[in-house]
Design a protein around this motif. Structure first.
Motif, mmCIF file in Angstrom:
data_model
loop_
_atom_site.group_PDB
_atom_site.id
_atom_site.type_symbol
_atom_site.label_atom_id
_atom_site.label_comp_id
_atom_site.label_asym_id
_atom_site.label_seq_id
_atom_site.Cartn_x
_atom_site.Cartn_y
_atom_site.Cartn_z
ATOM 1 N N ILE A 1 -36.664 15.752 68.476
ATOM 2 C CA ILE A 1 -36.135 14.456 68.026
ATOM 3 C C ILE A 1 -36.502 13.349 69.007
ATOM 4 C CG2 ILE A 1 -34.005 13.176 67.513
ATOM 5 C CD1 ILE A 1 -32.879 16.012 66.632
ATOM 6 N N VAL A 2 -36.516 13.645 70.298
ATOM 7 C CA VAL A 2 -36.957 12.651 71.291
ATOM 8 C C VAL A 2 -38.380 12.181 70.980
ATOM 9 C CG1 VAL A 2 -37.570 12.278 73.727
ATOM 10 C CG2 VAL A 2 -35.432 13.431 73.153
ATOM 11 N N LEU A 3 -39.257 13.134 70.634
ATOM 12 C CA LEU A 3 -40.638 12.770 70.311
ATOM 13 C C LEU A 3 -40.707 11.899 69.055
ATOM 14 C CD1 LEU A 3 -42.494 16.127 71.105
ATOM 15 C CD2 LEU A 3 -42.542 13.997 72.444
ATOM 16 N N ILE A 4 -39.818 12.140 68.103
ATOM 17 C CA ILE A 4 -39.756 11.303 66.897
ATOM 18 C C ILE A 4 -39.331 9.882 67.273
ATOM 19 C CG2 ILE A 4 -38.562 10.899 64.698
ATOM 20 C CD1 ILE A 4 -38.126 13.985 64.550
ATOM 21 N N LEU A 5 -38.239 9.758 68.030
ATOM 22 C CA LEU A 5 -37.717 8.437 68.388
ATOM 23 C C LEU A 5 -38.701 7.681 69.271
ATOM 24 C CD1 LEU A 5 -33.910 9.172 68.995
ATOM 25 C CD2 LEU A 5 -35.056 8.408 66.906
ATOM 26 N N GLU A 6 -39.345 8.388 70.180
ATOM 27 C CA GLU A 6 -40.354 7.752 71.033
ATOM 28 C C GLU A 6 -41.441 7.100 70.176
ATOM 29 O OE1 GLU A 6 -42.898 8.939 74.981
ATOM 30 O OE2 GLU A 6 -42.880 10.417 73.361
ATOM 31 N N TYR A 7 -41.921 7.835 69.170
ATOM 32 C CA TYR A 7 -42.982 7.303 68.319
ATOM 33 C C TYR A 7 -42.464 6.141 67.463
ATOM 34 C CZ TYR A 7 -46.780 6.603 65.191
ATOM 35 O OH TYR A 7 -47.792 5.982 64.508
ATOM 36 N N LEU A 8 -41.327 6.329 66.803
ATOM 37 C CA LEU A 8 -40.791 5.278 65.925
ATOM 38 C C LEU A 8 -40.551 3.978 66.688
ATOM 39 C CD1 LEU A 8 -38.156 7.171 63.714
ATOM 40 C CD2 LEU A 8 -40.401 6.341 63.004
ATOM 41 N N HIS A 9 -39.923 4.084 67.855
ATOM 42 C CA HIS A 9 -39.547 2.887 68.605
ATOM 43 C C HIS A 9 -40.747 2.236 69.298
ATOM 44 C CE1 HIS A 9 -35.162 4.578 69.162
ATOM 45 N NE2 HIS A 9 -35.483 4.358 67.898
ATOM 46 N N GLU A 10 -41.532 3.059 69.989
ATOM 47 C CA GLU A 10 -42.529 2.487 70.901
ATOM 48 C C GLU A 10 -43.890 2.245 70.258
ATOM 49 O OE1 GLU A 10 -42.304 4.731 74.599
ATOM 50 O OE2 GLU A 10 -40.114 4.589 74.576
ATOM 51 N N LYS A 11 -44.204 2.958 69.184
ATOM 52 C CA LYS A 11 -45.471 2.735 68.476
ATOM 53 C C LYS A 11 -45.296 1.860 67.245
ATOM 54 C CE LYS A 11 -48.870 5.164 70.478
ATOM 55 N NZ LYS A 11 -50.110 4.539 70.951
ATOM 56 N N GLU A 12 -44.157 2.023 66.554
ATOM 57 C CA GLU A 12 -43.977 1.332 65.272
ATOM 58 C C GLU A 12 -42.906 0.240 65.297
ATOM 59 O OE1 GLU A 12 -45.918 1.698 62.776
ATOM 60 O OE2 GLU A 12 -46.987 3.534 63.304
ATOM 61 N N GLY A 13 -42.081 0.199 66.358
ATOM 62 C CA GLY A 13 -41.007 -0.798 66.410
ATOM 63 C C GLY A 13 -39.966 -0.595 65.324
ATOM 64 N N VAL A 14 -39.762 0.681 64.927
ATOM 65 C CA VAL A 14 -38.870 1.009 63.808
ATOM 66 C C VAL A 14 -37.563 1.605 64.315
ATOM 67 C CG1 VAL A 14 -38.563 2.656 61.892
ATOM 68 C CG2 VAL A 14 -40.665 1.294 62.045
ATOM 69 N N ALA A 15 -36.448 1.082 63.809
ATOM 70 C CA ALA A 15 -35.137 1.706 64.031
ATOM 71 C C ALA A 15 -34.856 2.599 62.824
ATOM 72 C CB ALA A 15 -34.052 0.645 64.167
ATOM 73 N N TYR A 16 -34.532 3.869 63.073
ATOM 74 C CA TYR A 16 -34.305 4.816 61.973
ATOM 75 C C TYR A 16 -32.926 4.606 61.331
ATOM 76 C CZ TYR A 16 -33.524 9.201 59.490
ATOM 77 O OH TYR A 16 -33.210 10.128 58.526
ATOM 78 N N ARG A 17 -31.882 4.520 62.141
ATOM 79 C CA ARG A 17 -30.532 4.084 61.746
ATOM 80 C C ARG A 17 -29.714 5.068 60.916
ATOM 81 N NH1 ARG A 17 -30.511 -2.080 59.899
ATOM 82 N NH2 ARG A 17 -31.681 -1.305 58.103
ATOM 83 N N ASP A 18 -30.142 6.310 60.799
ATOM 84 C CA ASP A 18 -29.289 7.271 60.071
ATOM 85 C C ASP A 18 -29.487 8.689 60.597
ATOM 86 O OD1 ASP A 18 -27.281 7.853 58.262
ATOM 87 O OD2 ASP A 18 -28.633 8.109 56.556
ATOM 88 N N LEU A 19 -29.563 8.812 61.922
ATOM 89 C CA LEU A 19 -29.780 10.125 62.529
ATOM 90 C C LEU A 19 -28.522 10.977 62.411
ATOM 91 C CD1 LEU A 19 -31.985 11.662 64.111
ATOM 92 C CD2 LEU A 19 -30.925 10.844 66.214
ATOM 93 N N LYS A 20 -28.641 12.154 61.766
ATOM 94 C CA LYS A 20 -27.530 13.099 61.607
ATOM 95 C C LYS A 20 -28.127 14.421 61.131
ATOM 96 C CE LYS A 20 -26.580 11.340 56.929
ATOM 97 N NZ LYS A 20 -25.565 10.797 56.013
ATOM 98 N N PRO A 21 -27.399 15.544 61.280
ATOM 99 C CA PRO A 21 -27.972 16.863 60.946
ATOM 100 C C PRO A 21 -28.417 16.990 59.488
ATOM 101 C CG PRO A 21 -25.954 17.137 62.217
ATOM 102 C CD PRO A 21 -26.059 15.678 61.877
#
Length: 404
Positions: free
Chosen positions: A197-217
């Motif tokens: 999940i860290v690798l997902i957030l790293e890519y979304l935030h730092e490459k795409e400038g995207v906030a996911y906003r619904d992280l849950k299991p």
């Protein structure tokens, strides 16, 4: 693809017989165009039949390419719903239904080409004021297509009534189901899932400038090889360095700045990530009550209680992530995701090997075949009553769906 069709439409062959006049082309421009579209459609179906064999983790640079130049994430002008056999409903929402589908193709191996097809009826999307969310979802998924731990939107397309997103199928089902059965995950299992999940957030935030906003299991699936795939990008938004004010998400995972409505950015995902790690290790989120208002009060206060059995490094990580002050929140401070990756709790993670999917997942689902659906619930069939997408709605809204 469009250039190829254009080329085919404007290519006229001539007879090379010795001085003989060329035969006039008796086919109409419309027939030639239909023929070119049919060939393009066949090309696309051939690529889909071979798609599973060509999957590999793309580098962040490759994922970041223009979706129209990538092998995945493009808008298809040729695919149709009729190209797929609908097998079983995998999930439903207020304006969408996700089906397990099989590619209808006679080529060898095509019977094993299964996908998840998200179908959104235009009239429902409009009625429920979800046009902007749906466009955000489609465009974010196109931008991130090819990331090893994000659901791959292979292509999107549309017809008169509906919008379609063709996604890779994750037969393992939701992480939520495994967590409920196990009650809680041990530390190595939690570290593995958290690291992906860290690798997902790293890519979304730092490459795409995207906030996911619904992280849950419930929004994290397990694929056939035991790796995570983040799904459901309905709340995802390209925020870059701006702030947004929409209240969205799930109560137990909302960050304090969302509840206070003071404006929020990508930092909300690091807060939710801290809640998720806590839930992995403990079996329930740290802030909970039957009454959502009481949950919000606990979150804004931000006082975490840890079980005595939790390791000190896990406590330190969660405390850093679930910090009410965003300027001090781990992941949002200087260093960004790298500061999270360098935390002692992740000391045993080889980040490069993990990204390449070379680390064995702790739970590999037992499957009877590519179309196994045992890890998904049963759903009621669709209602036959449907509001028509009439000409008045079409005239006003159709342009908003051009991206599909």
């Amino acid at each position: 693809m469009a250039a190829k069709i254009h080329q085919m439409l404007h290519h006229h062959s001539s007879s090379k017989d010795s001085g003989a006049p060329s035969e006039p082309d008796s086919t109409s421009p419309f027939e030639r165009q239909d023929s070119a579209m049919d060939r393009a459609r066949e090309d696309e179906k051939r690529a889909l039949a071979q798609w599973e064999d060509k999957q590999r983790p793309m580098s962040p640079g490759e994922v970041h390419m223009d979706p129209e130049r990538k092998a995945v994430g493009h808008s298809s002008r040729t695919l149709r719903k009729q190209d797929f056999e609908l097998i079983k409903t995998l999930g439903t929402g207020t304006f969408a239904r996700v089906w397990l589908v099989r590619l209808l193709d006679d080529r060898k191996g095509a019977q094993d080409s299964v996908f998840a097809l998200k179908i959104l009826r235009k009239v429902d999307v409009i009625r429920l004021k979800q046009v902007e969310h749906v466009r955000n979802e489609r465009n974010v998924l196109a931008a991130v297509a090819g990331h090893p731990f994000i659901t791959t939107m292979v292509a999107s397309f549309q017809d008169h009534d509906s919008l379609y997103m063709l996604l890779d199928y994750c037969p393992g089902g939701e992480v939520f189901s495994y967590l409920r059965r196990a009650r809680r995950f041990n530390e190595p299992t939690s570290q593995f899932y958290a690291a992906e999940i860290v690798l997902i957030l790293e890519y979304l935030h730092e490459k795409e400038g995207v906030a996911y906003r619904d992280l849950k299991p419930e929004n994290i699936l397990i694929d056939a090889e035991g790796h995570l795939k983040l799904v459901d990008f309905g709340f995802a938004k390209k925020v870059e360095n701006r702030e947004t004010y929409t209240l969205c998400g799930t109560p137990e995972y909302l960050a304090p700045e969302v509840i206070r409505n003071t404006g929020h950015g990508t930092a909300v995902d690091w807060w939710a990530f801290g809640i998720l790690v806590y839930e992995f290790l403990v079996g329930q989120p740290p802030f909970w009550d039957q009454n959502p208002m009481k949950i919000y009060e606990q979150i804004v206060e931000g006082r975490l209680r840890f079980p005595s059995a939790m390791s000190s490094s896990a406590r330190d990580l969660i405390s850093g992530l679930c910090t009410v002050d965003t300027s001090k929140r781990l992941g949002n401070i200087q260093g960004g995701a790298q500061a999270v990756k360098s935390h002692p709790w992740f000391a045993n993670i080889d980040w490069d090997q993990l990204y390449q999917r070379k680390v064995q997942g702790p739970i590999v689902p037992h499957l009877r075949g590519p179309a196994d659906t045992r890890n998904f619930d049963e759903y009621e069939p669709e209602s036959g009553e449907r509001e028509a997408y009439g000409e008045e709605l079409r005239a006003k809204w159709e342009g908003f769906f051009d991206d599909f």
